[in-house]
Design a protein around this motif. Structure first.
Motif, PDB file in Angstrom:
ATOM      1  N   GLN A   1       6.754  -8.936   6.813  1.00 46.38           N
ATOM      2  CA  GLN A   1       6.832  -7.976   7.294  1.00 46.38           C
ATOM      3  C   GLN A   1       5.581  -7.104   6.683  1.00 46.38           C
ATOM      4  N   MET A   2       4.496  -6.653   7.110  1.00 42.19           N
ATOM      5  CA  MET A   2       3.646  -5.652   6.785  1.00 42.19           C
ATOM      6  C   MET A   2       3.566  -4.606   6.874  1.00 42.19           C
ATOM      7  N   TYR A   3       4.529  -3.624   8.002  1.00 44.98           N
ATOM      8  CA  TYR A   3       4.712  -1.983   8.356  1.00 44.98           C
ATOM      9  C   TYR A   3       5.753  -1.687   7.278  1.00 44.98           C
ATOM     10  N   TRP A   4       6.156  -2.560   5.950  1.00 48.51           N
ATOM     11  CA  TRP A   4       7.080  -1.187   5.226  1.00 48.51           C
ATOM     12  C   TRP A   4       5.973  -0.254   5.115  1.00 48.51           C
ATOM     13  N   ALA A   5       7.074   1.027   5.010  1.00 51.15           N
ATOM     14  CA  ALA A   5       5.871   2.415   4.069  1.00 51.15           C
ATOM     15  C   ALA A   5       6.448   2.547   3.047  1.00 51.15           C
ATOM     16  N   LYS A   6       7.666   2.363   2.956  1.00 49.42           N
ATOM     17  CA  LYS A   6       8.915   2.165   1.654  1.00 49.42           C
ATOM     18  C   LYS A   6       9.751   1.220   1.220  1.00 49.42           C
TER      19      LYS A   6
ATOM     20  N   ARG B   1       0.756  -1.162  -0.242  1.00 49.13           N
ATOM     21  CA  ARG B   1      -0.077  -0.081   0.227  1.00 49.13           C
ATOM     22  C   ARG B   1       1.136   1.568   0.140  1.00 49.13           C
ATOM     23  N   ALA B   2       1.910   1.754  -0.618  1.00 53.96           N
ATOM     24  CA  ALA B   2       2.586   2.872  -1.016  1.00 53.96           C
ATOM     25  C   ALA B   2       2.766   2.580  -1.972  1.00 53.96           C
ATOM     26  N   PRO B   3       2.707   3.871  -2.339  1.00 55.25           N
ATOM     27  CA  PRO B   3       2.597   4.197  -3.964  1.00 55.25           C
ATOM     28  C   PRO B   3       3.764   4.199  -4.789  1.00 55.25           C
ATOM     29  N   ARG B   4       5.364   3.617  -4.765  1.00 51.49           N
ATOM     30  CA  ARG B   4       6.895   3.713  -4.758  1.00 51.49           C
ATOM     31  C   ARG B   4       7.214   5.383  -4.412  1.00 51.49           C
ATOM     32  N   THR B   5       6.772   5.299  -4.271  1.00 46.63           N
ATOM     33  CA  THR B   5       7.780   7.290  -4.250  1.00 46.63           C
ATOM     34  C   THR B   5       8.446   7.829  -3.123  1.00 46.63           C
ATOM     35  N   GLU B   6       8.849   6.600  -1.585  1.00 47.42           N
ATOM     36  CA  GLU B   6      10.102   6.400  -1.665  1.00 47.42           C
ATOM     37  C   GLU B   6      10.861   4.984  -1.542  1.00 47.42           C
ATOM     38  N   ALA B   7      11.761   4.600  -1.570  1.00 47.89           N
ATOM     39  CA  ALA B   7      12.303   3.792  -0.718  1.00 47.89           C
ATOM     40  C   ALA B   7      14.199   3.701   0.798  1.00 47.89           C
ATOM     41  N   LEU B   8      14.436   2.686   1.278  1.00 48.57           N
ATOM     42  CA  LEU B   8      15.363   2.550   1.783  1.00 48.57           C
ATOM     43  C   LEU B   8      16.143   1.449   0.937  1.00 48.57           C
TER      44      LEU B   8
END
Lengths: 625, 641
Positions: free
Chosen positions: A173-178, A137-144
């Motif tokens: 894991q479910m919590y990744w935002a990036k 559910r993140a739109p590929r805008t940020e990455a690590l």
């Protein structure tokens, strides 16, 4: 402002400044050095603290347990690497795909300007493999980014193993935002450079690479992992990047916080922090750590794979596992937990790391010196140049005893400094800069010719040509004086104010040059100021020539480099003999030229195009006739 | 002249797109209805059950009517309609559907579709619609108040991964998207749009009120009406995307309230937020459009289509096991259809699994159906919730898909997909790259690219290049509307022909503007979002590519490829971009202001002073004796010395 507009008081002030000029300069120099040495003294420094709120108060719970499995993967990877005799691309692709990542490869090739004898490479072909964990559910805008270099030989296998282990764990894991990009780069920095250029679609160094097919948006932070043993005793943090850029201090704070939490020994510059700051040994440890950082930063080269990220405004650091003879051992599970914690905190970031300092020195991991504290040390050195310039200006402005009788008209008691002197100043300026250009371009251009005519390798040819041009530049001032007397009269050479004007210009030039350098890369600016400023301050044609020439050569940029190498080796507790030092000097020069050509490091062009010509101007003054 | 012709051709193409789309939807409906009739014929022993359901339906209807102000029950509504003898009683229908498609990556895609159709006209002269049964009143009032002809709003969390999942049934960009066609009777479209966004913002608890002129555009060709009607001038169209909108339960709850059964019965019971938001992709959408009442299209009906598209992840939700069931996905099972629904079905895509060799379905599907979806003929296993046999002995339906083989991890090669990124480094300039892939082996096809870029990225439109196969590809139609600072965004629309099996790269450079310091968001270092590009295309269909179709069909039908199946309409959204703008250090302004003022005051002031003052040599001051003498002379009145 009455001080300046009142002629009497102004005169008094200038008198004071000219009379006390020399003592003031000496005081400034000593104060600058003392200030710098004081920076490492613990009571004068600040304790590091986490500025970023998103990473601060909420502690994460680390659950990574698959250290043993990572070791098994590492062994498998090592076997594959051995079998392939290089990077096992297919195996890595499969391994990453099996862990549920989107996997892409990028191949690149680069022909070095001349062979790199340290790493024994010339024509480099390689492949980077990277897998992207798409954040739900993140739109590929940020990455690590987590990267591990695939180095030849048996080193760094554990890093790749742990990287794959973490990928597997993170995927569940479910919590990744990036998005998290797991990158295994071949040929360390060259591969990293190719990947970063591909990712950002830039080409700064003329490398050829295939375009990337998968991206994760703007990269927020990156960690590079280097592990070569199954268990480690401590983790070393490497921060110095290309051109002396440093990542945001919060990244170092994050690493330190997790080391403290998990109980891993952590070092910086390979030096463990001591608790007894008030003892001589404690202080000396802090000074050594800080000096190492200054020397590394001044070199302007990336000291780990993270170093190239900084150009793209991506905060990055390398974490290096050290296995020494200490009793306290840490296994891979713990290192994995540490990385998991760091990544979860970075994942929590709402903005790029920007809250903390970008310009700092670290005498230890828990103490830092910010730009506001260390700049005065440089400022005191730079003040010497301004004082001398003021002195010269006043001297030029007031009637000089040598020229007074030549002038009849009362109106021209003040000789205009830029009347006849312009040509006399222009000639050395142009000639010294041309020498600089030659020093910058010729070594690589002439390597083929040199190899044909002398029994040397390409690398030696480049380095020796550079040294030859550098030395040849010293002979030039004698040639700037034209044999033709008419030109000589025209250019106003040989006069007292001729060299004064030249010196004034040289000093201003140096002040601007060093000031700008110090703003970007404090360490480089400070080291150069330390050696160049005394020369600039006290050089005149009237000092004893031979002795001064010797001193000047010893304080020239080249010699500074040589001294720095000895100091660095001494601080690393690996002292070297003179001959070894000389060999190291040669290889450092070749590395400097390579860094410039491969990664765009600016130290070599800065030294050859600006600092060296500036120093030549001063040399010119010494031999002024 | 040529440009005009191009535009006309383009508009024609787009119209065809719309029609094709509508016809596909109609075909689907037809299939559904057909199946319904068959199943009804098959099952005729459930009179009692049907009676119970109709009872319940009436109950809920009455309950529903209680909520709306006009009290009349179904009988009185018929009497009222007979009193206004001119119009026949308006009928409304509700259908619900759940389509489950197992994806090759091991993930699973569930698409809920709820259709409420109402055979009435909001805009008939002299008639005010105030009696609502199944159609949600809040939306109906909105439609009539703002004279909306067509409205499409979607809230999406996540990005549809075309390379892994293929094409979605209903594409949507990350964040919130809203596009509205107004009736041609609307004079002040901008005003209506402004009010509409604010009302919608209230209805869906979303930040749609942040839509203003700086992110609204009027695309000329990319968004054509999907319903019946003949107004296609973009003056009546408004399109806006909020890429930063976060979708959460607060949006789902009002969305569910629009359903006739709410989340009490029917397929909507599966929509538990804790499971829906534990997924890789979630998209809520509401589409309202006028459709034909019947095949002859004698009257228009209003269709409200509510959709939820959700993809559950193999690794995080499925624990890495390729085994999916309703319970695992939604933590609920189905026990009944919505009593108000005329049709309630669950479809499971079994195209790749004709003989059951890949995965098994439990319970086995009572019947199969075929449909052409997105240019591909798919086979679906159908569970009809209106048939009581579906629920079995346990009175609940929990379809289980269990794989027999591990899945492949290779990427798909969808015929059309796009990606976008920002190139370059530093905070001054940059370059937007848009890559459009045509993976068709031998067919070229045109696509419409729509780019909306906020004004604070100043596009250098002269640097626009379109390259395919390392050769310049000249777009046959370009519509560019430059931005106005703080007023409107850049709008760039292009019609590009994609050569077969190629990557087309569209690049344009931009400069990052320095904003005024109050214009920065509270988190300026996060960056600023640029919404997705929209790629609309008629893509050659897989069915047309298939050479073995002659085996399955009568020979007379297959010599010339059928027009409807030869291409299909696809809309692809690229990633949104996150761009960093030059950002001042906001902890510093006060220091900076103080420092600057000091420097200006001290430095400039003294310099100015020195430059403008005229210096005079001062007379040495007279001695004490002379001053004394002067004072005496002054008192005496004689001239001073």
């Amino acid at each position: 402002m009455g001080l300046l507009s009142d002629p009497n008081r102004r005169r008094a002030l200038t008198n004071l400044l000219t009379r006390l000029n020399t003592p003031l300069c000496i005081v400034c120099y000593l104060a600058g050095v003392a200030w710098f040495m004081g920076l490492a003294f613990e009571p004068f420094t600040l304790r590091t603290y986490m500025s970023e709120n998103a990473m601060g108060s909420t502690m994460v719970e680390e659950r990574f347990l698959a250290g043993e499995r990572a070791l098994v993967t590492a062994r498998e990877f090592a076997a594959q690497k051995k079998k392939m005799g290089g990077m096992p691309v297919d195996w890595l692709v499969k391994a990453m795909q099996a862990r549920g990542l989107e996997v892409f490869t990028q191949s690149f090739s680069r022909t070095l300007p001349f062979p790199d004898e340290n790493k024994e490479r010339y024509m480099v072909h390689g492949t980077n493999v990277y897998g992207i964990l798409r954040a739900p559910r993140a739109p590929r805008t940020e990455a690590l980014v987590l990267s591990a270099p695939c180095t030849p030989g048996s080193s760094n296998n554990q890093a790749v193993g742990l990287l794959l282990g973490l990928a597997q764990y993170f995927r569940g894991q479910m919590y990744w935002a990036k998005d998290i990009i797991f990158l295994v780069n071949e040929h360390d920095l060259i591969g990293m450079q190719a990947w970063l250029e591909g990712y950002h679609h830039t080409n700064t160094t003329g490398m050829s690479w295939t375009p990337l097919e998968g991206r994760g948006g703007s990269i927020q932070a990156a960690l590079s992992l280097e592990l070569s043993s199954d268990i480690i005793t401590s983790l070393d943090l490497v921060l110095e990047g290309l051109n002396g850029q440093l990542p945001n201090l919060d990244l170092a704070n994050l690493f330190y916080a997790f080391c403290q939490k998990i109980g891993v020994l952590c070092t910086i510059q390979g030096k463990l922090q001591r608790n007894d700051w008030d003892s001589a040994a404690g202080y000396s440890q802090a000074v050594q750590t800080m000096l190492l950082m200054v020397l590394k930063q001044a070199s302007g080269r990336p000291w780990g794979d993270h170093g190239l990220f900084l150009r793209y405004h991506i905060e990055a650091a390398s974490i290096r596992g050290i296995n020494s003879f200490r009793q306290y051992k840490t296994d891979l599970t713990t290192v994995g937990k540490l990385l998991e914690g760091m990544f979860r905190k970075l994942n929590n970031l709402l903005e790029r790391l920007h809250q903390s300092y970008f310009f700092y020195l670290l005498p230890s991991l828990s103490r830092f010196v910010s730009i506001g504290y260390y700049m005065p040390a440089f400022g005191l050195l730079a003040a010497i140049l301004l004082l001398r310039a003021l002195d010269l200006w006043v001297q030029l402005g007031s009637p000089a005893p040598g020229t007074e009788d030549g002038l009849v008209d009362g109106e021209q008691v003040r000789p205009t400094p830029f009347g006849p002197g312009v040509l006399s100043v222009l000639t050395p300026l142009i000639i010294s800069h041309l020498t600089g250009v030659a020093l910058y371009t010729l070594p690589i251009m002439a390597q083929q010719t040199a190899v044909e005519h002398f029994p040397v390798s390409e690398t030696e040819a480049v380095v020796l040509t550079a040294i030859a041009i550098y030395t040849a530049g010293l002979a030039l001032p004698h040639n700037t004086h034209s044999p033709c007397p008419s030109v000589r009269v025209l250019s106003g050479e040989g006069t007292e104010e001729g060299w004064r004007v030249l010196k004034l210009i040289a000093i201003f030039y140096m002040a601007v040059l060093l000031g700008c350098t110090a703003l970007i890369n404090f360490s480089l600016g400070f080291i150069l100021a330390l050696t160049l400023v005394p020369v600039a301050a006290f050089i005149t044609p009237h000092v004893p020539r031979v002795l001064s020439a010797l001193v000047m050569v010893l304080l020239s940029p080249g010699s500074t480099l040589l001294f720095s190498i000895f100091v660095y080796q001494e601080l690393q507790e690996a002292p070297i003999t003179l001959l070894e030092g000389w060999n190291l000097f040669l290889s450092v020069i070749s590395q400097g030229i390579l860094d410039h050509n491969l990664y765009g490091s600016l130290v070599y062009p800065l030294i050859s195009l600006l600092v060296y010509p500036c120093w030549l101007l001063l040399w010119n003054i010494l031999f002024w006739k | 002249m040529t440009a005009g012709r191009c535009t006309a051709a383009l508009l024609a193409a787009v119209l065809v797109c719309g029609l094709t789309c509508a016809s596909t939807a109609a075909a689907e409906e037809a299939i559904t209805e057909e199946y319904e009739s068959i199943s009804n014929a098959n099952e005729h022993v459930q009179a009692q059950d049907d009676y119970a359901r109709s009872q319940k339906r009436r109950e809920i209807t009455e309950h529903d009517d209680d909520q709306n102000e006009p009290p009349p029950s179904s009988s009185s509504s018929s009497s009222s309609s007979s009193s206004s003898s001119s119009s026949p009683p308006s009928k409304d229908y509700f259908k619900e559907e759940l389509v489950i498609r197992p994806l090759s990556s091991g993930d699973i895609y569930a698409s809920f579709q709820f259709q409420t159709r109402w055979d009435t006209d909001f805009f008939a002269p002299g008639k005010k619609v105030s009696h609502y049964r199944l159609f949600p009143k809040s939306l109906g009032q909105l439609m009539s108040k703002f004279s909306v002809r067509e409205m499409h709003v979607s809230f999406t969390q996540g990005y549809w991964r075309t390379m892994q999942w293929g094409q979605p049934f209903l594409p949507a960009p990350p964040g919130a998207e809203l596009w509205v066609w107004f009736q041609d009777s609307v004079a002040d479209v901008d005003g209506a749009w402004k009010e509409l966004t604010n009302v919608l913002s209230g209805i869906f608890c979303a930040s749609l009120n942040f839509i203003d002129s700086t992110n609204t555009v009027e695309p000329t060709a990319s968004f054509k009406p999907l319903g019946v009607g003949n107004v296609t001038h973009q003056r009546f169209l408004r399109y806006a995307v909020l890429p930063r909108e976060i979708v959460c339960t607060e949006n789902l709850t009002p969305w569910k309230k629009l359903l006739p059964c709410g989340s009490k019965a029917g397929l909507a019971v599966l929509m538990k937020s804790e499971k829906l938001f534990h997924s890789s992709f979630l998209s809520l959408a509401v589409h309202i459009r006028p459709v034909c009442q019947d095949w002859g299209c004698k009257g228009t009906a209003w269709e409200l289509r509510q959709t939820v598209n959700v993809v559950f992840d193999l690794h995080t939700t499925g624990q890495g096991k390729r085994e999916w069931s309703f319970f695992k996905m939604f933590s609920r099972t189905l026990t009944e259809a919505c009593p108000l629904a005329t049709s309630s079905k669950v479809y499971i895509d079994v195209t790749d699994n004709p003989q059951g060799e890949l995965f098994e379905l439990n319970p086995a599907a009572p019947s199969l159906t075929q449909a052409v979806v997105l240019g591909d003929r798919r086979t679906y296993a159908v569970y009809d919730l209106m048939a009581s046999g579906t629920f079995g002995l346990l009175r609940s339906l929990n379809v289980l898909l269990r794989w027999k083989t591990p899945g492949s991890v290779d990427m798909l090669r969808p015929l059309l997909h796009g990606e976008r990124y920002v190139a370059g480094y530093g905070l001054q300039t940059g370059e937007i790259h848009t890559l459009i892939y045509n993976n068709h082996p031998y067919r070229a096809f045109p696509v419409l690219l729509l780019d909306i870029v906020p004004w604070y990225l100043r596009l250098y439109i002269h640097t626009l290049t379109v390259t395919s196969k390392s050769r310049e590809n000249k777009p046959s139609y370009i519509h560019y509307q430059p931005s106005k600072d703080r007023l409107r965004p850049h709008l760039l629309e292009m019609l590009i022909q994609l050569p077969p099996n190629s990557v087309t790269e569209v690049t344009v450079q931009f400069e990052r503007a320095l904003l005024k310091w109050t214009e920065y968001t509270p988190d300026p270092n996060h960056g600023f979002y640029v919404g997705s590009s929209v790629i609309s295309a008629l893509v050659p269909s897989v069915v047309a590519m298939d050479t073995s179709y002659t085996l399955e069909h009568p020979l007379f039908s297959t010599f010339f490829p059928c027009k409807e199946e030869s291409s299909y309409f696809v809309r692809v959204y690229t990633e949104p971009l996150l761009v960093n703008l030059p950002t001042p250090d906001f902890s510093m302004p006060y220091n900076v202001i103080c420092l600057t003022c000091t420097v200006v005051a001290v430095g400039y002031g003294s310099l100015y002073n020195l430059l403008t003052r005229t210096f005079q040599v001062e007379e040495p001051s007279p001695g004490v004796v002379k001053r004394l003498a002067n004072m005496i002379r002054y008192l005496r009145g004689v001239p001073l010395l």
